[in-house]
Structures are given as C-alpha cells and as structure tokens.
Design a protein around this motif. Sequence first.
Motif, mmCIF file in Angstrom:
data_model
loop_
_atom_site.group_PDB
_atom_site.id
_atom_site.type_symbol
_atom_site.label_atom_id
_atom_site.label_comp_id
_atom_site.label_asym_id
_atom_site.label_seq_id
_atom_site.Cartn_x
_atom_site.Cartn_y
_atom_site.Cartn_z
ATOM 1 N N UNK A 206 0.879 7.792 -7.359
ATOM 2 C CA UNK A 206 -0.443 7.679 -6.751
ATOM 3 C C UNK A 206 -1.078 9.061 -6.620
ATOM 4 N N UNK A 207 -2.396 9.105 -6.757
ATOM 5 C CA UNK A 207 -3.146 10.336 -6.506
ATOM 6 C C UNK A 207 -3.891 10.256 -5.179
ATOM 7 N N UNK A 208 -4.285 9.036 -4.813
ATOM 8 C CA UNK A 208 -4.865 8.734 -3.511
ATOM 9 C C UNK A 208 -4.144 7.479 -3.011
ATOM 10 N N UNK A 209 -4.334 7.074 -1.757
ATOM 11 C CA UNK A 209 -3.677 5.833 -1.322
ATOM 12 C C UNK A 209 -4.045 4.667 -2.245
ATOM 13 N N UNK B 67 0.863 -1.189 0.000
ATOM 14 C CA UNK B 67 0.000 0.000 0.000
ATOM 15 C C UNK B 67 0.898 1.237 0.000
ATOM 16 N N UNK B 68 0.611 2.145 -0.920
ATOM 17 C CA UNK B 68 1.416 3.358 -1.063
ATOM 18 C C UNK B 68 0.522 4.573 -0.822
ATOM 19 N N UNK B 69 0.994 5.511 -0.040
ATOM 20 C CA UNK B 69 0.211 6.704 0.300
ATOM 21 C C UNK B 69 -0.018 7.575 -0.933
ATOM 22 N N UNK B 70 -0.906 8.539 -0.780
ATOM 23 C CA UNK B 70 -1.206 9.471 -1.870
ATOM 24 C C UNK B 70 0.018 10.316 -2.214
ATOM 25 N N UNK B 71 0.087 10.731 -3.482
ATOM 26 C CA UNK B 71 1.111 11.655 -3.962
ATOM 27 C C UNK B 71 2.530 11.116 -3.795
ATOM 28 N N UNK B 72 2.680 9.812 -4.067
ATOM 29 C CA UNK B 72 3.992 9.181 -4.030
ATOM 30 C C UNK B 72 4.265 8.505 -5.369
ATOM 31 N N UNK B 73 5.515 8.470 -5.772
ATOM 32 C CA UNK B 73 5.869 7.755 -6.991
ATOM 33 C C UNK B 73 5.896 6.249 -6.732
ATOM 34 N N UNK C 70 -6.141 5.126 -7.196
ATOM 35 C CA UNK C 70 -6.136 5.907 -8.427
ATOM 36 C C UNK C 70 -4.737 6.453 -8.625
ATOM 37 N N UNK C 71 -4.198 6.260 -9.829
ATOM 38 C CA UNK C 71 -2.822 6.658 -10.113
ATOM 39 C C UNK C 71 -2.766 7.403 -11.436
ATOM 40 N N UNK C 72 -1.587 7.928 -11.749
ATOM 41 C CA UNK C 72 -1.435 8.647 -13.018
ATOM 42 C C UNK C 72 -0.023 8.507 -13.543
ATOM 43 N N UNK C 73 0.100 8.632 -14.860
ATOM 44 C CA UNK C 73 1.399 8.791 -15.505
ATOM 45 C C UNK C 73 1.639 10.289 -15.673
ATOM 46 N N UNK C 74 2.894 10.712 -15.481
ATOM 47 C CA UNK C 74 3.167 12.145 -15.644
ATOM 48 C C UNK C 74 4.645 12.394 -15.902
ATOM 49 N N UNK C 75 4.925 13.551 -16.479
ATOM 50 C CA UNK C 75 6.279 14.087 -16.588
ATOM 51 C C UNK C 75 6.298 15.477 -15.973
#
Length: 226
Positions: A82-85, A18-24, A42-47
């Motif tokens: 991650x955007x949320x946990x 489990x990974x917290x929100x706003x972590x790579x 919920x996660x995202x790809x980003x640069x």
Amino acid sequence: MPSTPKPPLQRLPLRLKTIAADQDIVSEGDTPAECCLLVGGFACRYNVTAEGKRQIQSFHMSGDIPDLQTLHLEVMDHNLGTLIPCKLAFIQHDDLRALMRNHPRLGDLFWRDTLIDAAVFRQWVVNVGRRQAPARMAHLLCELLVRLRAVELVEDHAFTLPVTQGDLADAMGLSNVHVNRVSQELRAKGLIALHGKTLKVLDWEGLKRTGEFDPTYLHLAKKEAL
C-alpha cells in the motif's frame, strides 16, 4: 417484485480488510491462497535490491486485482504494498477458479487484464530505460491521469496525486532531488500545476508530447483514453 441477481463476481465470498499506508499486502516469497481486489486506495508492485533500494514497477488503483498471477504462479516474486490506506477484498483462489470454470467469459476478462499488465510493464521498461527525466515524469503523469479518469477520479484534468516524491523517484529510477527538479521544470513550462496533493494538467497535448505518451497500451475505450 424480485430483486435483480448480483453479478457472479459480487456473489463470491469476500474477506474485507483495511490496510494502513506503507504496508505489504503480500510479500516476495509468500505463497498466497487468495487474490485481492483493490476497493479503495493506491498500491504498488515493487522489488528491493540487496542494497535496500526500492524499484516500483507499477501503480494500482480502485478496481484493480494486481495479484491475479498468483492463481498460476505459486510463489510471489515481488512485493505488493500500500502507498496510502487501502480497502481490499480478498478472494480465495478456489472460488476464483470455480467462477472461471462456470463463467468462461469472466476468465477471458481476467486473462485480458493480465495481458494489459504486461503491456504496462513494457512501457515502464522503456520509460525508465530510455527516456530522459522530464519525459519519464510526463509519461507517468499522463498514465496516471488516463487510468484515474477511467475510474472517475479525475475532474477537469485534475486529480489527487496519492504518492510521495519518494514514491515517484522509486517508480522512475531517479533521486528525490531529481524528481523535485523535473517537477519544477514541468511547472515552469506550464504543463502542470501542483497544489498540495492535487495535480492539474494545464496543457494535456504538451504533456503528451513531452512524455511521448500514446495511451494505446492501456487498451481503454476511446472515451476513457482522452
């Protein structure tokens, strides 16, 4: 009575985390030896540009394996965060490769999944590059509704919007102020309602028209595509 064997994917050794929100989960420049299955969250790809501006390129939800490309591309050229946990199941590349050798049809499904990712990227390029802000947001909300519905996270055209205004801004190439203004415009037209984190689409056909949304690029079954 003998128990039913588990499907091949479920028999793989998994490392749950489990990974917290706003972590790579994985970062640009990493050379990962495993892929991750998004079990929940919920996660995202980003640069990130040299000026520190983030561009989100895709959103990911339960059931997605958003880093399948690392099976063939050694170095990460973007971040997955991650955007949320999030609850994740990590699968070693060697185990996935063995699975695909032993079950070629599963390999075909993984290949199809990466092709659909590419189709989504093409739509996001059009969305950010050529649509006006109201259409841009309408299209993104339509996509989220259809994809969340496919994993049974929508009820009566309503779903939890698990992203912040800043996340939406970074996904659409807009400022936070502009996102707020466009959201108010869509609500004033009776297309959506927003109560806390719950977004409800009040006029599905109207929202589709506004966003020029055609779900064909998601390649879902007709019953899932609304």
